[in-house]
Design an enzyme around this catalytic site. Structure first.
Site, mmCIF file in Angstrom:
data_model
loop_
_atom_site.group_PDB
_atom_site.id
_atom_site.type_symbol
_atom_site.label_atom_id
_atom_site.label_comp_id
_atom_site.label_asym_id
_atom_site.label_seq_id
_atom_site.Cartn_x
_atom_site.Cartn_y
_atom_site.Cartn_z
ATOM 1 N N SER A 128 0.868 -1.197 0.000
ATOM 2 C CA SER A 128 0.000 0.000 0.000
ATOM 3 C C SER A 128 0.892 1.230 0.000
ATOM 4 O O SER A 128 2.061 1.151 0.423
ATOM 5 C CB SER A 128 -0.846 -0.022 1.283
ATOM 6 O OG SER A 128 -1.454 1.225 1.512
ATOM 7 N N TYR A 141 -2.201 0.110 10.466
ATOM 8 C CA TYR A 141 -2.222 -0.365 9.066
ATOM 9 C C TYR A 141 -0.862 -0.129 8.412
ATOM 10 O O TYR A 141 -0.294 -1.027 7.770
ATOM 11 C CB TYR A 141 -3.334 0.365 8.307
ATOM 12 C CG TYR A 141 -3.507 -0.057 6.870
ATOM 13 C CD1 TYR A 141 -4.145 -1.247 6.544
ATOM 14 C CD2 TYR A 141 -3.042 0.749 5.825
ATOM 15 C CE1 TYR A 141 -4.315 -1.628 5.218
ATOM 16 C CE2 TYR A 141 -3.207 0.378 4.498
ATOM 17 C CZ TYR A 141 -3.845 -0.811 4.200
ATOM 18 O OH TYR A 141 -4.011 -1.184 2.879
#
Ligand code: NAP
Length: 226
Positions: A128, A141
């Site tokens: 990501s 995250y």
């Protein structure tokens, strides 16, 4: 045909990767047992399900036992986090996000390494933008994705017969993104985000790269002109 296992194939990016790999690969579609997963397996020729919770390690070990050779492993399954700051993030959230996004990927890789070595395989980690930069509210995250990059880098160095690719997409138009935008209290505008088809195409292209090249990292930022 070569065989590919895609985790998190029940929806979102994983389902799109499956659709695009299906003409060239026999597929194992990962996800917890669901009708979505079963439906996709019936839609795609040569596809079957790999219906396990990736954090149930006994179940994962049992499911991998029959896999003797594996050409492609796409680690796509993942969960988002609550976007609370560090001050308000409970330990259970840290544990859950790190477990699904990082620990489970490491364990699945470990269990499948003999099969990957047998095939001279390719491991793709769906990382990501948060795996390259940690913004406020994104600590669990981002930490899981920074860790995933470390896992990929170490694996690449340790296993020279494999190819290992980390893909770093910015925000993608999926259910996970809808949940995040709702938490942020913003209006959802899909044109601001990457399309799953665009990200899936980049991943399929990396997998199809001829053997003389090793696609180590791919970074995709949304232009907002979708
Ligand atoms: P999504 O729509 O929420 O789908 C997540 C997938 O992960 C589902 O198939 C889900 O399967 C699977 N999964 C979650 N927990 C699991 C578990 N314990 N065991 C097995 N499977 C599990 O997410 P997405 O947006 O497509 O994201 C796919 C990947 O791209 C993730 O790694 C995410 O971090 C990454 N990514 C997303 C974005 C974005 O903006 N959406 C941006 C960059 C990177 P079931 O729930 O059916 O079991």
């Amino acid at each position: 045909m070569p065989t590919a296992l895609i985790t998190g194939a029940s929806r979102g990016l994983g389902a799109e990767i499956a659709r695009r790999l299906s003409p060239t690969h026999d597929l194992l579609l990962g996800g917890r047992p669901s009708s979505e997963l079963d439906t996709l397996a019936t839609e795609l020729d040569g596809a079957s399900t790999f219906p396990v919770d990736l954090t149930d390690y006994d179940e994962v070990e049992a499911a991998t036992e029959a896999i003797n050779a594996l050409d492609v492993l796409v680690h796509n399954a993942g969960v988002g986090s609550s976007l609370e700051g560090v001050a308000d993030t409970p330990v259970e959230e840290w544990q859950h996000v790190l477990e699904v996004n990082l620990v489970a990927a490491a364990e699945l890789t470990r269990l499948l390494l003999p099969a990957l070595r047998e095939a001279g395989g390719h491991v793709v980690f769906v990382n990501s933008g948060a795996g390259r930069r940690a913004n406020p509210g994104w600590a669990p995250y981002a930490a899981s994705k920074f860790g995933l990059r470390a896992l990929a880098d170490a694996l690449r160095a340790e296993e020279p017969t494999l190819r290992v690719t980390s893909v770093f997409p910015g925000r993608i138009d999926t259910e996970m993104q809808r949940d995040l935008v709702a938490i942020e209290g913003n209006e959802y505008d899909p044109s601001q985000f990457l399309k799953t088809s665009t990200v899936a195409n980049a991943i399929v292209h990396a997998i199809a790269t001829p053997a003389d090249a090793h696609p180590e990292e791919i970074v995709l930022r949304p232009t907002g002109r979708g």
